[in-house]
Scaffold this active site. Sequence first.
Site, short mmCIF file in Angstrom:
data_model
loop_
_atom_site.label_atom_id
_atom_site.label_comp_id
_atom_site.label_asym_id
_atom_site.label_seq_id
_atom_site.Cartn_x
_atom_site.Cartn_y
_atom_site.Cartn_z
CB CYS A 24 111.34 3.69 35.87
SG CYS A 24 112.72 4.56 35.10
CG HIS A 52 116.22 1.19 38.55
ND1 HIS A 52 114.90 0.78 38.46
CD2 HIS A 52 116.26 2.41 37.96
CE1 HIS A 52 114.19 1.71 37.84
NE2 HIS A 52 114.98 2.70 37.53
CD GLU A 53 118.94 4.87 39.34
OE1 GLU A 53 117.91 4.63 39.96
OE2 GLU A 53 118.93 5.49 38.25
CG HIS A 89 117.97 4.34 33.90
ND1 HIS A 89 116.93 4.39 32.99
CD2 HIS A 89 117.39 4.35 35.12
CE1 HIS A 89 115.77 4.42 33.64
NE2 HIS A 89 116.02 4.40 34.93
#
Length: 184
Positions: free
Chosen positions: A111, A154-155, A158
């Site tokens: 990351c 993953h995004e 966030h």
Amino acid sequence: MILMKDIVRDGDPVLRKVAAPVAFPLNKEDHQLAKDMMGYLINSQDPEIAQKHQLRAGVGLAAPQVGRSIKMAAVLVPDNDGNIVLQEILCNPVITRESVRPAALAEGEGCLSVDEDVPGYVVRHDRITIRYQDINGDKKILRLKDYPAIVCQHEIDHLNGHLFYDHIDKKHPFNIDPDAVIVK
Ligand SMILES: OCN(O)CCCc1ccccc1
Ligand code: NI
């Protein structure tokens, strides 16, 4: 132009907040941010530009990583031959369906906001359906599997205050369901 100095690192509370939904039409600032985030991904995947500006390569970037706690992320995903298979600005993304079957990147994840390596399988879903709005506010649906699905998870993490290593089994980092897809 977004540079590494603009990227917020782990420990900053903004990375652990649930980001605010974006309203449409995007204001000038947020529209420009979307462009700049995609610009970072394009630059970071160009060896010359990345070298010149010391950019870590990225296939995704979420607004909280540049200090803006809003639900917007850019993804620029190549396949193993370097052909772009997904290029999009995801606004207000929601995962509406996810496979029971798990998946993880064979080499683990990194990351831009986490400077140290954290080895282990980041256990995610192999297939997902995402409902989101694009940069113009048009409602879209994406059905993804394997690497593009992993990147988008993953995004979207966030935008909800999660980081990749939250999904690594601390005690047995390379343990995974035998049915899992290990994505090369
Ligand atoms: O949030 C984006 N970012 O930190 C860049 C790395 C993105 C990424 C890396 C490995 C697997 C999925 C996604
Ligand atoms: Ni990240």
